[in-house]
Scaffold this motif. Structure first.
Motif, short mmCIF file in Angstrom:
data_model
loop_
_atom_site.label_atom_id
_atom_site.label_comp_id
_atom_site.label_asym_id
_atom_site.label_seq_id
_atom_site.Cartn_x
_atom_site.Cartn_y
_atom_site.Cartn_z
N MET A 140 0.84 -1.20 0.00
CA MET A 140 0.00 0.00 0.00
C MET A 140 0.87 1.26 0.00
N ILE A 141 1.92 1.26 0.82
CA ILE A 141 2.83 2.41 0.88
C ILE A 141 3.59 2.55 -0.44
N GLY A 142 4.03 1.44 -1.01
CA GLY A 142 4.71 1.50 -2.31
C GLY A 142 3.81 2.08 -3.38
N GLY A 143 2.55 1.67 -3.39
CA GLY A 143 1.59 2.23 -4.34
C GLY A 143 1.42 3.72 -4.14
N MET A 144 1.37 4.14 -2.87
CA MET A 144 1.23 5.56 -2.57
C MET A 144 2.44 6.33 -3.08
N VAL A 145 3.64 5.79 -2.89
CA VAL A 145 4.87 6.45 -3.34
C VAL A 145 4.83 6.66 -4.86
N VAL A 146 4.47 5.62 -5.59
CA VAL A 146 4.40 5.72 -7.06
C VAL A 146 3.36 6.75 -7.47
N CYS A 147 2.18 6.70 -6.85
CA CYS A 147 1.11 7.65 -7.19
C CYS A 147 1.51 9.09 -6.86
N GLU A 148 2.19 9.28 -5.72
CA GLU A 148 2.65 10.62 -5.34
C GLU A 148 3.63 11.18 -6.38
N MET A 149 4.55 10.33 -6.82
CA MET A 149 5.53 10.80 -7.81
C MET A 149 4.84 11.24 -9.09
N VAL A 150 3.87 10.48 -9.53
CA VAL A 150 3.18 10.81 -10.78
C VAL A 150 2.28 12.02 -10.60
N THR A 151 1.44 12.01 -9.58
CA THR A 151 0.47 13.11 -9.46
C THR A 151 1.14 14.42 -9.10
N HIS A 152 2.11 14.39 -8.18
CA HIS A 152 2.80 15.66 -7.87
C HIS A 152 3.71 16.08 -9.03
N GLY A 153 4.23 15.13 -9.78
CA GLY A 153 4.95 15.48 -11.00
C GLY A 153 4.05 16.19 -11.98
N TRP A 154 2.83 15.66 -12.13
CA TRP A 154 1.85 16.30 -13.01
C TRP A 154 1.51 17.70 -12.51
N ASP A 155 1.32 17.83 -11.18
CA ASP A 155 1.03 19.16 -10.60
C ASP A 155 2.13 20.16 -10.97
N LEU A 156 3.38 19.76 -10.75
CA LEU A 156 4.50 20.67 -11.03
C LEU A 156 4.62 20.96 -12.52
N ALA A 157 4.39 19.95 -13.34
CA ALA A 157 4.47 20.15 -14.79
C ALA A 157 3.41 21.14 -15.26
N ARG A 158 2.18 20.94 -14.81
CA ARG A 158 1.10 21.86 -15.21
C ARG A 158 1.39 23.28 -14.78
N ALA A 159 1.90 23.42 -13.54
CA ALA A 159 2.16 24.75 -12.99
C ALA A 159 3.28 25.47 -13.73
N THR A 160 4.17 24.72 -14.36
CA THR A 160 5.36 25.32 -14.99
C THR A 160 5.38 25.15 -16.51
N GLY A 161 4.25 24.77 -17.09
CA GLY A 161 4.15 24.69 -18.54
C GLY A 161 4.90 23.54 -19.18
N GLN A 162 5.09 22.44 -18.45
CA GLN A 162 5.79 21.29 -19.01
C GLN A 162 4.80 20.19 -19.38
N LYS A 163 5.25 19.29 -20.22
CA LYS A 163 4.41 18.17 -20.65
C LYS A 163 5.11 16.86 -20.28
N PRO A 164 4.76 16.32 -19.10
CA PRO A 164 5.42 15.09 -18.68
C PRO A 164 4.93 13.88 -19.46
N SER A 165 5.71 12.83 -19.44
CA SER A 165 5.33 11.62 -20.16
C SER A 165 5.68 10.38 -19.34
N TRP A 166 4.65 9.70 -18.86
CA TRP A 166 4.82 8.42 -18.19
C TRP A 166 4.25 7.35 -19.10
N ASP A 167 4.75 6.13 -18.98
CA ASP A 167 4.26 5.07 -19.86
C ASP A 167 2.85 4.64 -19.46
N ASP A 168 2.09 4.15 -20.46
CA ASP A 168 0.68 3.81 -20.27
C ASP A 168 0.48 2.74 -19.21
N GLU A 169 1.35 1.76 -19.16
CA GLU A 169 1.20 0.68 -18.17
C GLU A 169 1.34 1.23 -16.75
#
Length: 193
Positions: free
Chosen positions: A114-143
């Motif tokens: 559960m904690i590992g899943g949270m870590v992965v989700c935090e990296m993606v969602t907060h990465g998306w937050d920072l990207a949106r705020a700074t005009g970047q277009k992040p790319s994570w794989d579909d899987e």
């Protein structure tokens, strides 16, 4: 057991986003409404050692101050955050990280998966937050994004009860896995600065 490369795959785009944040963007708002870019970077730096420690099954002592009482964004914060994200991803790339139970802070043991899943989700969602705020277009794989969506689907109600997620934002079923995950967390996938 989870794919041992999940955290590494989530971390790489986050590190790239962090390295491309310009100093004049630190006060920009983010889709994570309680944080501007600076506060979100501070949040990631503040909790990073605890998440790394949870992966290593070496709990870090609870911080003496809350994240709102410290500012970790001095000096070369981008290098510091990139290094912390890398260490956290490395910790969660070991099979033992996902086995049994672990702690983030305090005495409460939680399922490591559960904690590992949270870590992965935090990296993606907060990465998306920072990207949106700074005009970047992040790319994570579909899987990876499908995994994030599945994890957030499992934890969304609990996340709302804990105040970690906002009210669900309706997102069409035909939307990407990332957009559906963001909607479940209470973020508007169409958010623009």
């Amino acid at each position: 057991m989870a794919d041992l490369q999940l955290a590494t795959r989530a971390a790489a785009p986050l590190v790239e986003i962090v390295r491309n944040i310009k100093p004049d963007q630190l006060d920009a708002p983010t889709p994570c409404t309680e944080y501007a870019v600076r506060q979100l970077v501070n949040h990631l730096l503040f909790w990073g050692p605890s998440l790394e420690g949870a992966g290593r099954k070496e709990p870090v002592p609870a911080p003496a101050a809350s994240e709102t009482e410290v500012d970790l964004t001095g000096g070369d914060w981008a290098a510091d955050l990139a290094a912390q994200v890398g260490r956290t991803a490395d910790a969660w790339s070991q099979s033992t990280a996902w086995e049994g139970t672990t702690r983030v802070v305090g005495p409460t043991e939680l399922p490591a998966s559960m904690i590992g899943g949270m870590v992965v989700c935090e990296m993606v969602t907060h990465g998306w937050d920072l990207a949106r705020a700074t005009g970047q277009k992040p790319s994570w794989d579909d899987e990876l994004l499908e995994y994030v969506h599945e994890e957030i689907t499992r934890t969304a109600e609990q996340g709302r009860q804990m105040g970690a997620y906002g009210p669900e934002v309706p997102v069409p079923a035909s939307s990407s896995a990332l957009d559906r995950a963001l909607g479940l967390m209470g973020r508007d996938p169409g958010w623009r600065r």
